[in-house]
Design a protein around this motif. Sequence first.
Motif, PDB file in Angstrom:
ATOM      1  N   UNK A 186       0.823  -1.199   0.000  1.00 35.66           N
ATOM      2  CA  UNK A 186       0.000   0.000   0.000  1.00 35.66           C
ATOM      3  C   UNK A 186       0.861   1.254   0.000  1.00 35.66           C
ATOM      4  N   UNK A 187       0.475   2.223  -0.844  1.00 36.82           N
ATOM      5  CA  UNK A 187       1.158   3.515  -0.872  1.00 36.82           C
ATOM      6  C   UNK A 187       0.092   4.608  -0.912  1.00 36.82           C
ATOM      7  N   UNK A 188       0.505   5.822  -0.579  1.00 34.49           N
ATOM      8  CA  UNK A 188      -0.402   6.963  -0.665  1.00 34.49           C
ATOM      9  C   UNK A 188      -0.473   7.441  -2.108  1.00 34.49           C
ATOM     10  N   UNK A 189      -1.703   7.539  -2.627  1.00 35.94           N
ATOM     11  CA  UNK A 189      -1.897   8.034  -3.979  1.00 35.94           C
ATOM     12  C   UNK A 189      -1.847   9.549  -4.028  1.00 35.94           C
ATOM     13  N   UNK A 190      -2.128  10.098  -5.211  1.00 38.46           N
ATOM     14  CA  UNK A 190      -2.076  11.541  -5.390  1.00 38.46           C
ATOM     15  C   UNK A 190      -3.385  12.103  -5.886  1.00 38.46           C
ATOM     16  N   UNK A 191      -3.359  13.365  -6.248  1.00 32.22           N
ATOM     17  CA  UNK A 191      -4.568  14.063  -6.685  1.00 32.22           C
ATOM     18  C   UNK A 191      -5.078  13.513  -8.006  1.00 32.22           C
ATOM     19  N   UNK A 192      -4.179  13.275  -8.947  1.00 31.20           N
ATOM     20  CA  UNK A 192      -4.537  12.767 -10.258  1.00 31.20           C
ATOM     21  C   UNK A 192      -4.050  11.328 -10.420  1.00 31.20           C
ATOM     22  N   UNK A 193      -4.592  10.650 -11.413  1.00 38.48           N
ATOM     23  CA  UNK A 193      -4.198   9.265 -11.681  1.00 38.48           C
ATOM     24  C   UNK A 193      -2.687   9.152 -11.872  1.00 38.48           C
ATOM     25  N   UNK A 194      -2.120  10.057 -12.664  1.00 38.46           N
ATOM     26  CA  UNK A 194      -0.683   9.990 -12.935  1.00 38.46           C
ATOM     27  C   UNK A 194       0.132  10.112 -11.656  1.00 38.46           C
ATOM     28  N   UNK A 195      -0.325  10.947 -10.711  1.00 36.64           N
ATOM     29  CA  UNK A 195       0.369  11.093  -9.432  1.00 36.64           C
ATOM     30  C   UNK A 195       0.332   9.780  -8.653  1.00 36.64           C
ATOM     31  N   UNK A 196      -0.818   9.103  -8.680  1.00 40.33           N
ATOM     32  CA  UNK A 196      -0.950   7.839  -7.952  1.00 40.33           C
ATOM     33  C   UNK A 196      -0.083   6.748  -8.570  1.00 40.33           C
TER      34      UNK A 196
END
Length: 239
Positions: free
Chosen positions: A75-85
Amino acid sequence: MTEQFIAVVPAAGVGARMGANIPKQYLPLHNKTVIEHTLVALLSHPRISKVVVALGSEDGWFTDLDIANDPAIIRVDGGKERADSVLAGLQACHSYQWVLVHDAARPCLTHVDIDNLIIAALDSEHGAILGSQVRDTMKRTDAQGHIIATVERELLWHALTPQMFPVKLLTDALTTGLAGNADITDEASAIELLGLTPKMVVGRADNIKITRPEDMPLAQLFLQQLTQKNNHECNGEDK
């Protein structure tokens, strides 16, 4: 030894178009949640040894799932946009050469499609993606909704997932695209921005992405059909 691969599943979105009170990946579907079907499809493939799930910072549902305790899940922390995640997920892929990126809301993935994708990607230095050919007549409209052209559909495809690329290449492509504020709609689009040409692989049309409420009964039907087919094959009924 057969090379093993890692998959990244961006799951930080909320799926607003579903109109549900929880993110669409946690909606119940065929005795599991949507994301559980997705992760099982990936983890049960013999050449995928790990799956990285990029979750939203306020996700309060994933830890309640039994599959969250699977040792093959990272598990990791995703981001605001798909590309960030996806980029966040790639940070956990440094010991692998290749990565498959798959939508959390595509639960009807088959091993045959994964097999075909792997074969094509390994034969192409720029990677490969699953897709389905456009069947309907395509129209282009203006901003007011008036038809202004009929688009030739012969070489048009619906982009599906998984999409498979070398880890370093995809990391560089996403980093470059985000730095330039590019419109990155999928992983292949980031690779294309580098002037490279990933390969298109024919995938099953029932590998649908759950986006709207009407997609749920369709996904339910497809999963039932896949389960029945798998049971028949396990029982030796399909010779």
